[in-house]
Enzyme design. Sequence first.
Site, PDB file in Angstrom:
ATOM      1  N   ARG A  47      -9.742 -66.494 -96.861  1.00 41.83           N
ATOM      2  CA  ARG A  47      -9.647 -66.586 -98.313  1.00 41.83           C
ATOM      3  C   ARG A  47     -11.053 -66.705 -98.890  1.00 41.83           C
ATOM      4  O   ARG A  47     -11.885 -67.434 -98.361  1.00 41.83           O
ATOM      5  CB  ARG A  47      -8.823 -67.799 -98.723  1.00 41.83           C
ATOM      6  CG  ARG A  47      -7.350 -67.705 -98.336  1.00 41.83           C
ATOM      7  CD  ARG A  47      -6.614 -68.984 -98.662  1.00 41.83           C
ATOM      8  NE  ARG A  47      -7.052 -70.087 -97.819  1.00 41.83           N
ATOM      9  CZ  ARG A  47      -7.161 -71.345 -98.221  1.00 41.83           C
ATOM     10  NH1 ARG A  47      -6.924 -71.663 -99.483  1.00 41.83           N
ATOM     11  NH2 ARG A  47      -7.530 -72.291 -97.388  1.00 41.83           N
ATOM     12  N   CYS A  61      -7.964 -58.642-102.536  1.00 44.32           N
ATOM     13  CA  CYS A  61      -7.033 -58.610-101.402  1.00 44.32           C
ATOM     14  C   CYS A  61      -5.572 -58.690-101.826  1.00 44.32           C
ATOM     15  O   CYS A  61      -4.791 -57.803-101.502  1.00 44.32           O
ATOM     16  CB  CYS A  61      -7.356 -59.746-100.432  1.00 44.32           C
ATOM     17  SG  CYS A  61      -8.909 -59.540 -99.557  1.00 44.32           S
ATOM     18  N   PHE A  84      -7.167 -63.726 -91.836  1.00 42.67           N
ATOM     19  CA  PHE A  84      -6.404 -64.372 -92.897  1.00 42.67           C
ATOM     20  C   PHE A  84      -7.330 -65.198 -93.795  1.00 42.67           C
ATOM     21  O   PHE A  84      -6.955 -66.249 -94.299  1.00 42.67           O
ATOM     22  CB  PHE A  84      -5.317 -65.269 -92.300  1.00 42.67           C
ATOM     23  CG  PHE A  84      -4.293 -64.519 -91.486  1.00 42.67           C
ATOM     24  CD1 PHE A  84      -3.209 -63.935 -92.095  1.00 42.67           C
ATOM     25  CD2 PHE A  84      -4.446 -64.395 -90.119  1.00 42.67           C
ATOM     26  CE1 PHE A  84      -2.264 -63.237 -91.357  1.00 42.67           C
ATOM     27  CE2 PHE A  84      -3.510 -63.701 -89.364  1.00 42.67           C
ATOM     28  CZ  PHE A  84      -2.417 -63.124 -89.975  1.00 42.67           C
TER      29      PHE A  84
END
Length: 420
Positions: A136, A247, A134
Amino acid sequence: MKWRWAASCWPTSNAVQPASREGQAPFYEPGLDDLLAKHTAAGNLRFTCSYAEAADFADVHVLAVGTPALPGSGGYDLAQLHAAVRRLAPGLNDGALIIGKSTVPVGASEALRTVLHRYSRPGADVRLVWSPEFLRGSCAVEGTLRPDRIVLGVAAGDTTSQAVFRAVHAQILDTGCPLLVTDPPTAELAKGAANAFLATKISFINAMAELCEAAGADVHQLVAVLGHDDRIGRRGMSPGLGFGGGCLPKDLHGFIARAEELGLGRAVSILREADAINLRRRERLVYLARELCGGGLSGRRIGVWSASFKPGTDDIRDSPALAVADALHRAAAEVTVHDPMAVGNARTAFPHLHYTGDPTDAATGAELLLHLTEWPEYREIDPAELHRRIATPTVIDGRGTLAVERWRSAGWTYRALGSP
């Protein structure tokens, strides 16, 4: 137990060589080069392009292969992922565990498990679990070392894989990071669902920005009101030019494509609208630029801050800023782009645009300045000093993060998406 973080570079080794030779990543990510240099120098980290060497070296393999979008369909291209498993499998030691990290459509790990068992040594006990990342961009190191949760998708009753996984992640789990153990399909859905929700949240507030512009309201004040409701929350609800990157858009499209394959296209109709709203923000900014340039863009000199899709990265994939800059260029405007990190990548992808290494140069002689990516460097620039260099002191704040009163008091015409 030996543990290897396997980052495949299939089908080429171009990404491995710079890191192996110099202890540097081939892209910019804050803090990553320091870690690479530290651990390569200490001998704790090394690189190889040999699947056989990797398979023999470790008992645990982390599979972090790219899953790009399939041209035309929006679905995921799993060819690199399948190829990596197929080439790794023959050399795996008995008892080896593969931890899948790639973003995949639901059902992908079952197909990969079939590939793994087909190409592994006869009788070898090799296993595959799914643990989506997950991370970033621009804070990936922090997200890896101090994640807000870890998800493990594992077959019911597979206590062996769970135990190995917990041992590998023991240092992180000991800090109190929650481990959420699910079945494999739920783990596969987790990343796509998370990004689909984030995209929808961003597009919702940008839809509200459209209403605010039409009604004379201020979307930033509206965000402050909504953010006090703990069921909604302020975080991630940032009105402006919208999302981009490698993404969020890809995962949104992939999630929609997989739902349609399962016959559930109506269930994700809200996501198609979220995507449409996002793209409309780019069109709206170009329209506003044309309006502020007197109705025409031909020959107008426009400065653009910046090129990356978000601050803290040199990633320009599906960059809203570059999409706007390119649209202005196609409308015959003279566009000069500045970015703290991404000028090199932008110049390669958009060689027809002009670039500068100085943000004030982008504004010098311009008739309009566009603030399109919220790098902190731009907030530190003195608008009064910049006023003396620009031909027409007009700025569109595409992210709503500049100090509006400071700019207006310095004599600028200030406009922001969703604000009066």
